[in-house]
Design an enzyme around this catalytic site. Sequence first.
Site, PDB file in Angstrom:
ATOM      1  N   ARG A 118      46.553  38.207  39.308  1.00  0.00           N
ATOM      2  CA  ARG A 118      46.762  38.853  39.472  1.00  0.00           C
ATOM      3  C   ARG A 118      46.282  39.204  40.930  1.00  0.00           C
ATOM      4  NH1 ARG A 118      42.685  41.906  34.435  1.00  0.00           N
ATOM      5  NH2 ARG A 118      43.685  40.717  33.181  1.00  0.00           N
ATOM      6  N   ASP A 170      45.230  42.880  44.388  1.00  0.00           N
ATOM      7  CA  ASP A 170      44.461  44.014  43.913  1.00  0.00           C
ATOM      8  C   ASP A 170      45.778  44.337  44.881  1.00  0.00           C
ATOM      9  OD1 ASP A 170      42.452  42.883  42.951  1.00  0.00           O
ATOM     10  OD2 ASP A 170      41.603  42.747  45.221  1.00  0.00           O
ATOM     11  N   TYR A 194      46.156  31.296  48.845  1.00  0.00           N
ATOM     12  CA  TYR A 194      45.938  32.926  50.128  1.00  0.00           C
ATOM     13  C   TYR A 194      46.294  32.147  51.615  1.00  0.00           C
ATOM     14  CZ  TYR A 194      45.051  35.451  45.418  1.00  0.00           C
ATOM     15  OH  TYR A 194      45.009  35.835  44.738  1.00  0.00           O
ATOM     16  N   ARG A 223      38.652  38.890  50.365  1.00  0.00           N
ATOM     17  CA  ARG A 223      38.498  39.946  51.126  1.00  0.00           C
ATOM     18  C   ARG A 223      37.339  39.987  51.784  1.00  0.00           C
ATOM     19  NH1 ARG A 223      41.312  44.708  48.461  1.00  0.00           N
ATOM     20  NH2 ARG A 223      40.265  46.314  49.734  1.00  0.00           N
TER      21      ARG A 223
END
Length: 304
Positions: free
Chosen positions: A63, A65, A123, A210
């Site tokens: 998933r 965000d 990422y 993050r």
Amino acid sequence: MTLFRPLDDRHSLSGRLAMGVEYDGSAYCGWQRLKHAPSVQAELERALAKVASQPITVHASGRTDSGVHATRQIVHFDAPVPRSNKAWVFGVNANLARDVAVRWVREVPDDFHSRFKALARRYRYIILNQMSRPVLERHNVTWCRDPLDADAMHRAAQALVGEHDFSSFRAAGCQSKTPWRHLHFIEVRRHGPLVVVDVQGNAFLHHMIRNIVGALVSVGRGEQGDAYLAELLALKDRTLSDVTAPACGLHFVDSLYDDSWGLPQEPLGPNLLAFLGEWTGERPLPDCPMVEFRRGRPVAQARG
């Protein structure tokens, strides 16, 4: 490896299909389908239903965000009807919003699962480090006007490599049963005005990357020292940690699988970083139980 593959429009694909999807997450609440807001999953399922003339449910490798982008989100679904490769790609794309696109589709065995067969996720977080605000890149980078020391950020980040309790970097609403994750690598490098945080692990907690980037920026600004990330990690308390970096700079660039599944290899995104020249699957994965288990090998044998 090639960027151009012919799409067969004569032979039909059916059964379980894997699909590579790219999207700009700016207008979506994230990947997962929700009743109260637009999601990437709902948009893709709507377009697939147009091609198949009946509902289709897709499952994703991970998933993302709200506001987070993806260049290689891997999904799978069971095709209720046969359609050609060209129809599954061009037909679906013709029915998708312009901020979502299918890159490729492949037949896979029935036991393939985009989430549970994934060996790792990767990422890239992009910071535009200059005095003036971004214009052309404004939707897919985070702007920092203060000079950042990327080398100091890289040194501080190395404390996170390996298997740790990442409680200090998980969101308050994180639903994971455990805060433990295995970070395979994390690199911080400067490329002109771009500071790129490149990170890979077995999986990630809600807002984990993050929150890590928010702390690294404090190091880059000189507000914290090289030991800052190690100190936060040891606290195991999110309330004592740093700020959460904006979603717009985060890109889901790869989900890795065993070569036996035969999924296409692609250059890692986003295209803003194409000059780095790295393709998916080039780096060796760590010798750890989860990777061996998902490759179908006995964990005890991997340890021995």
